[in-house]
Scaffold this motif. Structure first.
Motif, mmCIF file in Angstrom:
data_model
loop_
_atom_site.group_PDB
_atom_site.id
_atom_site.type_symbol
_atom_site.label_atom_id
_atom_site.label_comp_id
_atom_site.label_asym_id
_atom_site.label_seq_id
_atom_site.Cartn_x
_atom_site.Cartn_y
_atom_site.Cartn_z
ATOM 1 N N TYR A 262 0.808 -1.223 0.000
ATOM 2 C CA TYR A 262 0.000 0.000 0.000
ATOM 3 C C TYR A 262 0.842 1.274 0.000
ATOM 4 N N GLN A 263 2.128 1.149 0.311
ATOM 5 C CA GLN A 263 3.003 2.324 0.339
ATOM 6 C C GLN A 263 3.342 2.819 -1.064
ATOM 7 N N PHE A 264 3.069 2.015 -2.101
ATOM 8 C CA PHE A 264 3.464 2.365 -3.458
ATOM 9 C C PHE A 264 2.310 2.981 -4.250
ATOM 10 N N ASP A 265 2.688 3.823 -5.204
ATOM 11 C CA ASP A 265 1.719 4.480 -6.077
ATOM 12 C C ASP A 265 2.116 4.217 -7.530
ATOM 13 N N VAL A 266 3.129 4.928 -8.013
ATOM 14 C CA VAL A 266 3.702 4.675 -9.335
ATOM 15 C C VAL A 266 5.157 4.268 -9.142
ATOM 16 N N LEU A 267 5.548 3.163 -9.762
ATOM 17 C CA LEU A 267 6.935 2.715 -9.703
ATOM 18 C C LEU A 267 7.524 2.751 -11.102
ATOM 19 N N VAL A 268 8.753 3.246 -11.238
ATOM 20 C CA VAL A 268 9.428 3.287 -12.536
ATOM 21 C C VAL A 268 10.769 2.577 -12.398
ATOM 22 N N MET A 269 11.125 1.787 -13.393
ATOM 23 C CA MET A 269 12.325 0.966 -13.255
ATOM 24 C C MET A 269 12.848 0.501 -14.605
ATOM 25 N N PRO A 270 14.092 0.027 -14.635
ATOM 26 C CA PRO A 270 14.670 -0.525 -15.873
ATOM 27 C C PRO A 270 14.007 -1.848 -16.249
ATOM 28 N N ASN A 271 14.461 -2.398 -17.368
ATOM 29 C CA ASN A 271 13.803 -3.515 -18.026
ATOM 30 C C ASN A 271 13.631 -4.780 -17.177
ATOM 31 N N LEU A 272 14.723 -5.386 -16.741
ATOM 32 C CA LEU A 272 14.643 -6.659 -16.017
ATOM 33 C C LEU A 272 13.868 -6.522 -14.714
ATOM 34 N N TYR A 273 14.139 -5.469 -13.953
ATOM 35 C CA TYR A 273 13.421 -5.275 -12.684
ATOM 36 C C TYR A 273 11.922 -5.175 -12.932
ATOM 37 N N GLY A 274 11.555 -4.475 -14.010
ATOM 38 C CA GLY A 274 10.144 -4.316 -14.336
ATOM 39 C C GLY A 274 9.482 -5.635 -14.667
ATOM 40 N N ASN A 275 10.200 -6.482 -15.370
ATOM 41 C CA ASN A 275 9.664 -7.795 -15.712
ATOM 42 C C ASN A 275 9.372 -8.601 -14.452
ATOM 43 N N ILE A 276 10.300 -8.569 -13.502
ATOM 44 C CA ILE A 276 10.135 -9.304 -12.250
ATOM 45 C C ILE A 276 9.005 -8.709 -11.402
ATOM 46 N N ILE A 277 9.019 -7.398 -11.243
ATOM 47 C CA ILE A 277 8.023 -6.735 -10.396
ATOM 48 C C ILE A 277 6.616 -6.852 -10.975
ATOM 49 N N ASP A 278 6.493 -6.807 -12.322
ATOM 50 C CA ASP A 278 5.184 -7.001 -12.953
ATOM 51 C C ASP A 278 4.552 -8.304 -12.496
ATOM 52 N N ASN A 279 5.344 -9.361 -12.519
ATOM 53 C CA ASN A 279 4.836 -10.682 -12.164
ATOM 54 C C ASN A 279 4.568 -10.805 -10.666
ATOM 55 N N LEU A 280 5.466 -10.257 -9.858
ATOM 56 C CA LEU A 280 5.273 -10.296 -8.410
ATOM 57 C C LEU A 280 4.000 -9.553 -8.022
ATOM 58 N N ALA A 281 3.827 -8.362 -8.564
ATOM 59 C CA ALA A 281 2.662 -7.546 -8.220
ATOM 60 C C ALA A 281 1.370 -8.180 -8.728
ATOM 61 N N ALA A 282 1.419 -8.809 -9.905
ATOM 62 C CA ALA A 282 0.232 -9.484 -10.419
ATOM 63 C C ALA A 282 -0.209 -10.589 -9.462
ATOM 64 N N GLY A 283 0.767 -11.270 -8.863
ATOM 65 C CA GLY A 283 0.461 -12.320 -7.909
ATOM 66 C C GLY A 283 -0.244 -11.810 -6.670
ATOM 67 N N LEU A 284 -0.054 -10.539 -6.353
ATOM 68 C CA LEU A 284 -0.684 -9.960 -5.166
ATOM 69 C C LEU A 284 -2.195 -9.813 -5.324
#
Length: 385
Positions: A262-284
């Motif tokens: 809940y502490q996050f709003d918009v996150l911006v990041m490079p390519n690989l990190y974004g790929n990982i975080i997309d999947n992690l966040a989708a799991g939430l």
């Protein structure tokens, strides 16, 4: 084209870079290009928006069938130009890639499934998926992770956006064997592209009324590469004093997303990190089947699922969850300024989930893909008064 250019508000508002140079000589004949152009013009005369469709691999074709069935039932004025490009099915070639690119450049809007990339090295490092994104300069991938009312997960009422730079970084396809048994894989970070994605993120936050942007990095270890990305984000942040700016190391970000997203709003990041975080966040919020995504360049918009999985083990079993693709299709309609149809479809999907009687296996139910499609169609109705 006037009708389409008038509704590309997101990329017009968010991208400050000059329009990319038009790519030419893509291998298609003049006659083929003329045919595509005439086809698109005929569709516009009939009042339908031409959209390129690329089903992809795995359950992609089944998800696209769901989109077409719902669009038909909702009388959506969109005409799909369908192409098939697959490395695993051996129907990928330069000629097919050129045909897809020609269609996407003509239509400016596309909806695509996951083009699976085999792990085996066959002489070409860059996958067709990556080449497609680079040739269209689809630099910004946007995944809106939002909880679905009625579907309970470990974390509820989540609402955050992940913005990923996807044309450089670790996915630059620059690898070589410098000595026997020694592989060098180059990560490319440039000031121009780092500034561009940072500005996109802050412009997105401004446009959407969001209050904070978090830059995710690993500059403590990759001091020059991620250091440059972080520096660019900090410089751009100074131009947006009304938006709070924070930085976070990627490994800590993963833990914080699980513990307190809940502490996050918009996150911006490079390519690989974004790929990982997309999947992690989708799991939430329920997994790959419920989160939509989109990718933007200065000229083109591509709509897809937020977490890119072919889900090959489900092919032909009629169990895939079409929620993410249907919500992505709804976002595409909004991009085309078809607000009425966009809201109608999104509302129908969310009502099916909220009622809870029809749920696919990934959501804890026993319903089939066909059941879900029929239920969505049954919930279609005019939006608003």
């Amino acid at each position: 084209m006037a009708s389409l250019s008038g509704v590309r508000w997101l990329t017009r508002a968010l991208v400050s870079a000059s329009n990319p140079v038009a790519w030419r000589g893509l291998g298609t004949s003049v006659a083929a290009q003329a045919s595509l152009k005439n086809q698109a013009e005929d569709m516009r005369v009939e009042g339908a928006f031409p959209v390129t469709m690329l089903p992809g691999d795995g359950v992609g074709p089944e998800l696209m069938h769901a989109v077409k069935e719902v669009f038909k039932a909702a009388a959506v004025p969109v005409e799909f130009q369908e192409y098939h490009l697959s490395e695993v099915q051996n129907i990928a070639s330069e000629e097919k890639l050129d045909q897809v690119l020609s269609s996407m450049k003509e239509n400016k809007v596309a909806i695509i499934g996951k083009i699976h990339t085999p792990m085996e090295y066959k002489g070409e490092l860059a996958s067709y998926d990556m080449r497609l994104r680079r040739k269209l300069d689809l630099f910004a991938n946007v995944v809106h992770v939002k909880s679905l009312p009625g579907y309970m997960t470990r974390h509820n009422n989540l609402d955050l956006v992940i913005i990923r730079e996807q044309t450089e970084g670790e996915y630059s396809s620059l690898e070589h064997e410098s000595a026997r048994g020694v592989i060098e894989c180059l990560k490319i970070v440039t000031r121009a592209k780092s500034q561009r994605i940072a500005k996109f993120a802050f412009d997105y936050a401004t446009k959407k009324g969001r209050g904070k942007v978090t830059a995710v990095h690993k500059a403590n270890i990759m001091k020059l590469g991620d250091g440059l990305f972080l520096q660019c984000c900090e410089e751009v942040a100074e131009l947006y004093p009304k938006i709070k700016f924070e930085t976070m190391i990627i490994d800590n970000c993963c833990m914080q997303l699980v513990q307190n997203p809940y502490q996050f709003d918009v996150l911006v990041m490079p390519n690989l990190y974004g790929n990982i975080i997309d999947n992690l966040a989708a799991g939430l919020v329920g997994g790959a089947g419920v989160v939509p995504g989109e990718s933007y360049s200065a000229e083109y918009a591509v709509f897809e699922t937020g977490a890119r999985h072919p889900f090959a083990q489900a092919v032909g079993r009629n169990i895939a969850n079409p929620t993410a693709m249907l919500l992505s299709a709804s976002n595409m309609l909004r991009h085309l300024n078809l607000e009425y149809h966009s809201s109608m479809i999104a509302d129908a999907v969310k009502k099916v989930i909220k009622v809870g009687k029809v749920r696919t296996r990934d959501m804890g139910g026993y319903s089939t893909t066909t059941d879900f499609i029929k239920s969505v169609i049954g919930h279609l109705h005019p939006h608003g008064s």
